[in-house]
Design an enzyme around this catalytic site. Structure first.
Site, PDB file in Angstrom:
ATOM      1  N   MET A 183       0.608  -1.078  -0.001  1.00 45.29           N
ATOM      2  CA  MET A 183      -0.083   0.158   0.164  1.00 45.29           C
ATOM      3  C   MET A 183       0.909   1.356  -0.059  1.00 45.29           C
ATOM      4  SD  MET A 183      -3.523  -0.892   2.128  1.00 45.29           S
ATOM      5  CE  MET A 183      -2.664  -0.609   3.889  1.00 45.29           C
ATOM      6  N   LEU A 242       6.533   3.285   1.416  1.00 47.75           N
ATOM      7  CA  LEU A 242       7.397   2.140   1.589  1.00 47.75           C
ATOM      8  C   LEU A 242       8.516   2.317   2.769  1.00 47.75           C
ATOM      9  CD1 LEU A 242       8.129   1.318  -1.997  1.00 47.75           C
ATOM     10  CD2 LEU A 242       6.316   0.264  -0.630  1.00 47.75           C
ATOM     11  N   GLY A 289      10.667  -2.663   5.582  1.00 50.61           N
ATOM     12  CA  GLY A 289       9.972  -3.940   5.765  1.00 50.61           C
ATOM     13  C   GLY A 289       9.823  -4.555   4.214  1.00 50.61           C
ATOM     14  N   HIS A 290       8.993  -3.268   3.733  1.00 54.27           N
ATOM     15  CA  HIS A 290       8.627  -3.703   2.079  1.00 54.27           C
ATOM     16  C   HIS A 290       9.935  -4.001   1.444  1.00 54.27           C
ATOM     17  CE1 HIS A 290       5.595  -0.706   3.524  1.00 54.27           C
ATOM     18  NE2 HIS A 290       4.836  -1.715   3.024  1.00 54.27           N
ATOM     19  N   LYS A 320       5.070 -10.084   9.303  1.00 57.63           N
ATOM     20  CA  LYS A 320       4.423  -8.954  10.127  1.00 57.63           C
ATOM     21  C   LYS A 320       2.869  -9.054  10.156  1.00 57.63           C
ATOM     22  CE  LYS A 320       3.516  -4.572  11.427  1.00 57.63           C
ATOM     23  NZ  LYS A 320       2.387  -4.310  10.862  1.00 57.63           N
ATOM     24  N   ASP A 321       2.328  -9.343   8.907  1.00 49.75           N
ATOM     25  CA  ASP A 321       0.821  -9.820   8.913  1.00 49.75           C
ATOM     26  C   ASP A 321       0.616 -11.070   8.765  1.00 49.75           C
ATOM     27  OD1 ASP A 321      -0.271  -6.666   8.649  1.00 49.75           O
ATOM     28  OD2 ASP A 321       1.613  -6.777   7.226  1.00 49.75           O
ATOM     29  N   SER A 361       6.450  -0.349  10.177  1.00 47.65           N
ATOM     30  CA  SER A 361       4.982  -0.198   9.560  1.00 47.65           C
ATOM     31  C   SER A 361       4.901   1.220   9.157  1.00 47.65           C
ATOM     32  CB  SER A 361       4.083  -0.536  10.666  1.00 47.65           C
ATOM     33  OG  SER A 361       2.736  -0.299  10.287  1.00 47.65           O
ATOM     34  N   SER A 362       4.031   1.338   7.927  1.00 48.01           N
ATOM     35  CA  SER A 362       3.721   2.539   7.534  1.00 48.01           C
ATOM     36  C   SER A 362       3.115   3.461   8.482  1.00 48.01           C
ATOM     37  CB  SER A 362       2.987   2.459   6.317  1.00 48.01           C
ATOM     38  OG  SER A 362       3.619   1.496   5.304  1.00 48.01           O
TER      39      SER A 362
HETATM   40  P1  AMP Z   1       1.569  -2.828   3.434  1.00 50.67           P
HETATM   41  O1  AMP Z   1       1.901  -2.001   2.473  1.00 50.67           O
HETATM   42  O2  AMP Z   1       1.269  -2.409   4.955  1.00 50.67           O
HETATM   43  O3  AMP Z   1       0.148  -3.492   2.945  1.00 50.67           O
HETATM   44  O4  AMP Z   1       2.536  -4.067   3.273  1.00 50.67           O
HETATM   45  C1  AMP Z   1       2.962  -4.786   2.026  1.00 50.67           C
HETATM   46  C2  AMP Z   1       3.807  -5.918   2.466  1.00 50.67           C
HETATM   47  O5  AMP Z   1       4.957  -5.567   3.258  1.00 50.67           O
HETATM   48  C3  AMP Z   1       2.805  -7.239   3.318  1.00 50.67           C
HETATM   49  O6  AMP Z   1       3.079  -8.311   2.752  1.00 50.67           O
HETATM   50  C4  AMP Z   1       3.369  -6.758   4.728  1.00 50.67           C
HETATM   51  O7  AMP Z   1       3.055  -8.075   5.553  1.00 50.67           O
HETATM   52  C5  AMP Z   1       4.884  -6.452   4.462  1.00 50.67           C
HETATM   53  N1  AMP Z   1       5.383  -5.731   5.511  1.00 50.67           N
HETATM   54  C6  AMP Z   1       4.927  -4.683   6.237  1.00 50.67           C
HETATM   55  N2  AMP Z   1       5.707  -4.274   7.037  1.00 50.67           N
HETATM   56  C7  AMP Z   1       6.645  -5.231   7.356  1.00 50.67           C
HETATM   57  C8  AMP Z   1       7.966  -5.466   8.156  1.00 50.67           C
HETATM   58  N3  AMP Z   1       7.865  -4.685   9.059  1.00 50.67           N
HETATM   59  N4  AMP Z   1       8.743  -6.528   7.991  1.00 50.67           N
HETATM   60  C9  AMP Z   1       8.428  -7.299   6.761  1.00 50.67           C
HETATM   61  N5  AMP Z   1       7.450  -7.265   6.043  1.00 50.67           N
HETATM   62  C10 AMP Z   1       6.562  -6.148   6.162  1.00 50.67           C
END
Ligand code: AMP
Length: 289
Positions: A33, A36, A39-40, A152-153, A188-189
């Site tokens: 989403m 970035l 983690g991303h 994380k998720d 986390s974002s």
């Molecule tokens: P999001 O943009 O939050 O929807 O996350 C996109 C992807 O990045 C998802 O697969 C999340 O699980 C992964 N993600 C988010 N935060 C982390 C993190 N701290 N470590 C590893 N992967 C992450």
């Protein structure tokens, strides 16, 4: 180094992906989403290592937010994301708008029963319908061989693996470890919502998960006593924390483990905590043999 291409139309992305597949390229896909962080980036790096072409989607999906949630204010910074992707030599960014994703008469939704209603799904009803539907759409648009998700998720990983297995989706799902701040807070974002003080206090989440894990590994039988110890740490270290859940489950059906001593396999300890300004989730996953 070739320029990243930004694709906004689903049909165009499908045609490119089809061409790449026919050319024998292995496609890796990282759905995000945006906004970035490292983690991303860890997912993108893994995809780069393993695939010929990497597609990153940047799309804040409205259907996975509840009405009173932060869809409108969710942090967005496309220019910074573009630079992060460029740094990692990403090949394509898929960045559709809502009209492109959900034309006028969108009616089809994916419901993964049972596991979608637990933990996050109990607190956020309908969330995983939005997630599963958009992820399947993104899979059909980007046509990857492999897609990368963050531990994380944890529940999202379980839901997507179930989706892929149940609907015979021909994509390998890889789970990548959670990337953390130095104090243990999972990146986390949404951490942008936290003050410095809150960020420091939020270290208590990973601390409590680590203590929970060590209690299980020491041989405690009753998960409730693990949960109680973990809650104490969180309540002591995060003022006004509202613990939404702490759970000790298996990592496939998310069933509670009643007697840890009789259980062999992967243990998932997960939690969701509301601090003053935001809601944080985190987990640890480990084997108990
Ligand atoms: P999001 O943009 O939050 O929807 O996350 C996109 C992807 O990045 C998802 O697969 C999340 O699980 C992964 N993600 C988010 N935060 C982390 C993190 N701290 N470590 C590893 N992967 C992450």
């Amino acid at each position: 180094m070739s320029e990243i291409k930004i694709i906004k139309e689903a049909k165009a992305m499908q045609e490119i992906s089809e061409f790449l597949r026919l050319s024998g390229k292995k496609i890796g896909f990282v759905p995000t989403m945006g906004y970035l962080h490292s983690g991303h980036i860890s997912l993108i790096k893994k995809a780069k290592e393993e695939c010929d072409i990497v597609i990153v989607s940047i799309y804040v999906n409205p259907t996975q937010f509840l009405k009173d949630e932060d869809f409108e204010t969710y942090p967005r910074d496309f220019d910074a994301d573009y630079l992060s992707c460029k740094n990692e030599n990403v090949d394509y960014i898929f960045n559709p708008d809502n009209i492109e994703m959900y034309k006028r008469n969108h009616m089809t939704n994916i419901m993964i029963s049972n596991i979608s209603n637990k933990l996050e799904g109990e607190i956020r009803p309908g969330h995983f319908i939005g997630v599963a539907t958009v992820v399947l759409k993104l899979f059909n648009i980007t046509k990857p061989h492999v897609s990368y998700f963050g531990q994380k998720d944890a529940q999202q990983c379980i839901v997507i693996k179930r989706l892929v297995e149940d609907l015979n989706v021909d994509i390998k799902i890889e789970t990548c470890e959670t990337i953390r701040e130095d104090n243990g807070l999972a990146k986390s974002s949404r951490n942008v919502y936290l003050s410095e003080n809150e960020k420091n206090n939020a270290a208590a989440l990973f601390k409590s998960l680590s203590i929970g894990k060590s209690l299980v590994l020491q041989g405690i039988n009753d998960p409730d006593s693990v949960i109680l110890e973990m809650s104490k740490i969180i309540k002591e270290e995060i003022p006004n924390a509202e613990i939404q859940y702490i759970s000790v489950t298996d990592n496939e059906l998310l069933n509670n483990i009643d007697e840890l001593n009789n259980y062999k396999g992967e243990v998932l300890i997960s939690l969701a905590v509301k601090t003053e300004k935001t809601r944080l989730i985190d987990n640890v996953l480990f084997s108990k043999n």
